[in-house]
Design a protein around this motif. Sequence first.
Motif, PDB file in Angstrom:
ATOM      1  N   LYS A 150      42.878 -32.247-102.614  1.00  0.00           N
ATOM      2  CA  LYS A 150      42.060 -33.381-102.183  1.00  0.00           C
ATOM      3  C   LYS A 150      40.617 -33.266-102.641  1.00  0.00           C
ATOM      4  N   GLU A 183      52.222 -35.133 -99.718  1.00  0.00           N
ATOM      5  CA  GLU A 183      50.974 -34.586-100.248  1.00  0.00           C
ATOM      6  C   GLU A 183      51.185 -33.229-100.899  1.00  0.00           C
ATOM      7  N   SER A 187      50.259 -32.278-104.597  1.00  0.00           N
ATOM      8  CA  SER A 187      49.335 -31.160-104.809  1.00  0.00           C
ATOM      9  C   SER A 187      49.890 -30.167-105.811  1.00  0.00           C
TER      10      SER A 187
END
Length: 405
Positions: A150, A183, A187
């Motif tokens: 992020k 996520e 990632s």
Amino acid sequence: MENIEVPEYFICPISLQIMKDPVTAVSGITYDRESIENWLFKSHNTICPVTKQGLSRQADLTPNHTLRRLIQAWCSLNAAQGVELIPSSDPPRIKIPIAKLIRDLYLPNLRIETLRELEALALESERSRVYLVEAGLANALVSFIISRYKTGETNGLEEALRLLYTVLAPLSQSTGPVTETGEIVDSLMWVFGCDNKVVRSHAAFALKVVVHKANPGMLERLKPEFFRRISHYLREAAGNSSKLETNSLLHVLLEGCPSGRNRAAMVESGTVFDLIEVELRGPEKKTTELVLGILYHLCSSADGRAQLLSHAAGVAVVTRRILKVSPTADDRAVLIIGLVSKYSGTSGVLQEMLRVGTVAKLCTVMQANCASHLKEKAREILRAHSDVWKDSPCIEVATLTRCTR
């Protein structure tokens, strides 16, 4: 020492040595901790070696403090005769508060030091790794990796992925689910953009574990772009990736195969071509089994079979693995040949099977020491097209006739 009679109940049934840290399983049998943990975790056994009763790993092992004290006293009494002393039990380092270490992962000035300390703990023993996973380290590392994605930061990423591999690789058959979130998939795919081969290998392994532990709903939500990128990484590797990275990515593809939507996305991405190229680069047992397993699923569709047949080595590479790798590979390869011959068996395809030795190999299967279902599948294929193949100079009519009876 040779002249000393050791009490029978001091001896571990596995190592046949004096126990240093006796623990009792729910089956009532006492073992040395190191021996029974190796039996349970490294060998992935789930039964008591003596009674054959089922065991559920770490929770079933209870320290036998009374027996340990008896062994220590006996060893001290016979130390002059060369008997090695059993050290007193010290509190394991793993008792360091794991929660504090996990919190320290998010402090920039402590991040690297904390990851190294956790890795040192993980390398101590199988018991330490189990404790760390049970304490939530795997999910904490997953959250840490997501946070790096992020923010776009890479500081600590290599250490975190290496640690995740260290704690999960020996326990991948027994650990609980890793945090299920899209996520972490995004990632880990982001990590593949780096040039560090070790980091990529560990990221591929982590992706394999996440996908393996995911529920069917998460697998159904994987986007076509995900499979395009996996195929791209397989193609980009072109022999330069590690076996760990290649096999991990193949595991990911195989996990996605039960979904027709995913299979269609793989075929559209050219995955069949990429799998054949992987196999041609340098076959290895596990890699071959994975490649053939995925190809079998993809060849269940007309587009998948067409892609296999459009590759000059498609039928040949599948044929050549039969009776060369393992029974698992044999099953998958013969099933692929069966799908191709049944649903895409044009005159040109059947002639290619003669030319690359597929028909001869199926006849060999009939004569080899194979499983009965495999022979029956080979006979089915030979019978279906015997009228086409019997007139070919590439195969003996007598052999074909004998194999199709």
